[in-house]
Design a protein around this motif. Structure first.
Motif, PDB file in Angstrom:
ATOM      1  N   GLY A  25     108.024  18.875 -88.398  1.00  0.00           N
ATOM      2  CA  GLY A  25     107.186  17.969 -89.177  1.00  0.00           C
ATOM      3  C   GLY A  25     105.815  18.547 -89.445  1.00  0.00           C
ATOM      4  N   THR A  26     105.233  19.227 -88.452  1.00  0.00           N
ATOM      5  CA  THR A  26     103.936  19.864 -88.633  1.00  0.00           C
ATOM      6  C   THR A  26     104.012  20.945 -89.698  1.00  0.00           C
ATOM      7  OG1 THR A  26     103.277  19.402 -86.348  1.00  0.00           O
ATOM      8  CG2 THR A  26     102.118  21.188 -87.492  1.00  0.00           C
ATOM      9  N   LEU A  74      90.282  16.677 -93.329  1.00  0.00           N
ATOM     10  CA  LEU A  74      91.293  17.666 -92.978  1.00  0.00           C
ATOM     11  C   LEU A  74      92.182  18.069 -94.150  1.00  0.00           C
ATOM     12  CD1 LEU A  74      92.200  16.260 -89.468  1.00  0.00           C
ATOM     13  CD2 LEU A  74      91.242  18.508 -89.957  1.00  0.00           C
ATOM     14  N   GLN A  75      92.732  17.090 -94.863  1.00  0.00           N
ATOM     15  CA  GLN A  75      93.684  17.461 -95.908  1.00  0.00           C
ATOM     16  C   GLN A  75      93.020  18.269 -97.017  1.00  0.00           C
ATOM     17  OE1 GLN A  75      97.108  15.174 -96.645  1.00  0.00           O
ATOM     18  NE2 GLN A  75      96.810  15.129 -98.857  1.00  0.00           N
ATOM     19  N   GLU A  76      91.864  17.830 -97.487  1.00  0.00           N
ATOM     20  CA  GLU A  76      91.189  18.607 -98.537  1.00  0.00           C
ATOM     21  C   GLU A  76      90.761  19.971 -98.016  1.00  0.00           C
ATOM     22  OE1 GLU A  76      88.310  15.044 -97.818  1.00  0.00           O
ATOM     23  OE2 GLU A  76      90.401  15.508 -97.312  1.00  0.00           O
ATOM     24  N   PRO A  87      98.108  24.682 -82.755  1.00  0.00           N
ATOM     25  CA  PRO A  87      97.864  23.268 -82.451  1.00  0.00           C
ATOM     26  C   PRO A  87      98.747  22.345 -83.290  1.00  0.00           C
ATOM     27  CG  PRO A  87      96.134  24.089 -83.863  1.00  0.00           C
ATOM     28  CD  PRO A  87      96.985  25.272 -83.512  1.00  0.00           C
ATOM     29  N   THR A  88      99.284  21.333 -82.662  1.00  0.00           N
ATOM     30  CA  THR A  88      99.996  20.281 -83.389  1.00  0.00           C
ATOM     31  C   THR A  88      99.097  19.040 -83.433  1.00  0.00           C
ATOM     32  OG1 THR A  88     101.130  19.695 -81.335  1.00  0.00           O
ATOM     33  CG2 THR A  88     102.286  21.170 -82.853  1.00  0.00           C
ATOM     34  N   GLY A  89      99.574  17.999 -84.092  1.00  0.00           N
ATOM     35  CA  GLY A  89      98.784  16.796 -84.278  1.00  0.00           C
ATOM     36  C   GLY A  89      98.038  16.764 -85.593  1.00  0.00           C
ATOM     37  N   ILE A  90      98.178  17.815 -86.408  1.00  0.00           N
ATOM     38  CA  ILE A  90      97.415  17.889 -87.651  1.00  0.00           C
ATOM     39  C   ILE A  90      97.901  16.862 -88.674  1.00  0.00           C
ATOM     40  CG2 ILE A  90      98.859  19.738 -88.609  1.00  0.00           C
ATOM     41  CD1 ILE A  90      95.049  19.423 -89.055  1.00  0.00           C
ATOM     42  N   PHE A  91      99.201  16.628 -88.750  1.00  0.00           N
ATOM     43  CA  PHE A  91      99.719  15.641 -89.699  1.00  0.00           C
ATOM     44  C   PHE A  91      99.206  14.250 -89.341  1.00  0.00           C
ATOM     45  CE2 PHE A  91     102.827  12.291 -90.528  1.00  0.00           C
ATOM     46  CZ  PHE A  91     102.935  12.373 -91.899  1.00  0.00           C
ATOM     47  N   GLU A  92      99.268  13.916 -88.047  1.00  0.00           N
ATOM     48  CA  GLU A  92      98.827  12.610 -87.608  1.00  0.00           C
ATOM     49  C   GLU A  92      97.337  12.418 -87.896  1.00  0.00           C
ATOM     50  OE1 GLU A  92     100.926  14.926 -86.212  1.00  0.00           O
ATOM     51  OE2 GLU A  92     100.954  14.349 -84.101  1.00  0.00           O
ATOM     52  N   ALA A  93      96.547  13.461 -87.606  1.00  0.00           N
ATOM     53  CA  ALA A  93      95.095  13.356 -87.782  1.00  0.00           C
ATOM     54  C   ALA A  93      94.704  13.344 -89.252  1.00  0.00           C
ATOM     55  CB  ALA A  93      94.406  14.511 -87.058  1.00  0.00           C
ATOM     56  N   GLY A 128      87.446  17.308 -88.649  1.00  0.00           N
ATOM     57  CA  GLY A 128      88.136  16.054 -88.397  1.00  0.00           C
ATOM     58  C   GLY A 128      88.363  15.788 -86.922  1.00  0.00           C
ATOM     59  N   LEU A 129      88.908  14.591 -86.653  1.00  0.00           N
ATOM     60  CA  LEU A 129      89.082  14.106 -85.292  1.00  0.00           C
ATOM     61  C   LEU A 129      90.419  13.399 -85.151  1.00  0.00           C
ATOM     62  CD1 LEU A 129      87.990  13.234 -82.445  1.00  0.00           C
ATOM     63  CD2 LEU A 129      86.961  11.252 -83.604  1.00  0.00           C
ATOM     64  N   GLY A 130      91.100  13.692 -84.063  1.00  0.00           N
ATOM     65  CA  GLY A 130      92.292  12.950 -83.643  1.00  0.00           C
ATOM     66  C   GLY A 130      92.172  12.672 -82.160  1.00  0.00           C
ATOM     67  N   ILE A 131      92.634  11.535 -81.712  1.00  0.00           N
ATOM     68  CA  ILE A 131      92.477  11.143 -80.313  1.00  0.00           C
ATOM     69  C   ILE A 131      93.846  10.911 -79.689  1.00  0.00           C
ATOM     70  CG2 ILE A 131      91.499   9.413 -78.740  1.00  0.00           C
ATOM     71  CD1 ILE A 131      89.378   8.873 -80.901  1.00  0.00           C
ATOM     72  N   ARG A 132      94.017  11.492 -78.511  1.00  0.00           N
ATOM     73  CA  ARG A 132      95.215  11.228 -77.714  1.00  0.00           C
ATOM     74  C   ARG A 132      94.786  10.589 -76.397  1.00  0.00           C
ATOM     75  NH1 ARG A 132      97.546  16.546 -76.455  1.00  0.00           N
ATOM     76  NH2 ARG A 132      95.362  17.146 -76.643  1.00  0.00           N
TER      77      ARG A 132
END
Length: 385
Positions: free
Chosen positions: A185-186, A155-157, A122-128, A361-365
């Motif tokens: 980047g990811t 997420l980061q911790e 999965p990508t999007g981890i940096f953004e989230a 965590g949560l990220g929205i697209r």
């Protein structure tokens, strides 16, 4: 769940590029939206998003335990027969997982529904994990959000702790298709998390991995790759010419080989068969199953489709909306269609993250289409109230 507008941060593009987020724009389109956010209540996050994410992950681990013991089920998921034992040993030995991302449909009214599990690459981890947190703290400091605004974002911790569970006794390689800005980047972000956990790291391109005379994988400096995070899907790795070396190479892969079971939309009908009527699952069947024809509104998804390619929305069995791509020749599943959150002509998909084995965590697209594709936008969120 509400969609709101907000004044964008001045110079946010420079902030993004300064921290390696050069792909905030892709294909000539904005990828990150700094002037929009989604708002949730704390109860909504805890009860309707976090709890279902954890429950779905637990169901998935139960399924892996079953599939790993069954040649018939692994064959049903199109795992190559010569890799069955490799996958089975990976799970039996307890090889750890780093992360995964569920894509959920949730409109703020009914239970969240599983669309798919991006369990392998999965990508999007940096953004989230990183950039939306920076957006939150900046907007609070600018007085545009309340001081007690929060996010579902551990997420980061969580990533640093997950990397800390691996012994820091050897180089931790990170392999990706480095010509892709997003993949590079990811990988770079995850490397930074690994460094914070005490690891020595090295970034390599997937195409630069070699094999020595003993069948061990090596990097361009001829160092043996003992442990490697790979942003490259198992369904492709298991079909590459070097796949014959996978079982005996000695490399510890992250994600582990047992994730080949979960990074496959074939798990959707298997989950539904085992848990019919589960509030967070949608009816799903393998294509050709007569029960699929009874679904008035449905979606056809190839086992290994990525970025919304070769997805078709069906109405009465006929195509109502479809995308092209490179995944049209493989097997597919048919899943009941469910509504997405829609506002201002945008359809939102919630990406909820598992780190280690915990919802984190949560990220929205969001996209103009009901089919979320590679031109979708990433939108930050807040918890308020």
């Amino acid at each position: 769940m509400e969609r709101h507008r907000i004044e964008p941060r001045e110079g946010w593009q420079a902030k993004a590029e300064a921290v390696g987020f050069g792909f905030h724009e892709m294909y000539g389109e904005p990828y990150w939206l700094d002037d929009t956010y989604y708002r949730f209540s704390l109860a909504e996050i805890e009860d309707e998003i976090e709890a279902p994410t954890q429950a779905l992950h637990d169901l998935c681990l139960e399924l892996v335990a079953e599939v790993a013991q069954s040649d018939a089920l692994m064959a049903q998921l199109d795992i190559p027969p010569e890799q069955f034992d490799f996958v089975r040993r990976s799970f039996a030995s307890g090889e750890p997982s780093l992360y995964g991302r569920f894509d959920l449909a949730y409109d703020g009214r009914g239970p969240a529904k599983l669309l798919e599990y991006n369990a392998d690459t999965p990508t999007g981890i940096f953004e989230a994990a990183y950039f939306q947190h920076n957006w939150l703290t900046d907007q609070i400091e600018l007085g545009r959000l309340a001081g007690d605004a929060d996010q579902f974002n551990l997420l980061q911790e969580g990533l640093i702790a997950a990397f800390g569970a691996f012994p820091a006794d050897r180089i931790f390689h990170f392999a990706a298709v480095t010509e892709s800005d997003e993949d590079r980047g990811t990988a770079a972000y995850l490397m930074d998390c690994a460094v914070q956990a005490g690891h020595r790291t090295a970034l390599i391109d997937m195409a630069a991995i070699g094999v020595d005379a003993l069948g061990r994988f090596t990097d361009p400096q001829d160092r043996v790759i003992d442990r490697c995070f790979k942003l490259y899907p198992w369904e492709d790795m298991m079909r590459e010419p070097f796949a014959t070396h996978l079982p005996a190479s000695g490399t510890q892969w992250v994600e582990p080989a047992w994730k080949a079971i979960l990074s496959n939309k074939g798990i959707l009908p298997l989950l539904w068969e085992r848990h019919p009527g589960h509030p967070n699952l949608l009816p799903a069947y393998f294509e050709g199953d007569p029960r699929a024809a009874a679904l008035e509104h449905s979606v056809r998804k190839p086992f290994f489709s990525r970025e919304g390619e070769n997805i078709a929305i069906l109405k009465g069995g006929e195509t109502d909306e479809a995308t092209d791509g490179d995944y049209g020749s493989g097997r597919s599943v048919i899943q009941a269609l469910t509504p997405l959150f829609e506002a201002e002509g945008q359809f939102a998909v919630l990406g909820t993250w598992i780190v280690g084995n915990e919802a984190a965590g949560l990220g929205i697209r969001e996209d103009r289409s009901r089919i979320t594709r590679n031109l979708s936008r990433f939108v930050p969120h807040i918890i308020a109230g």
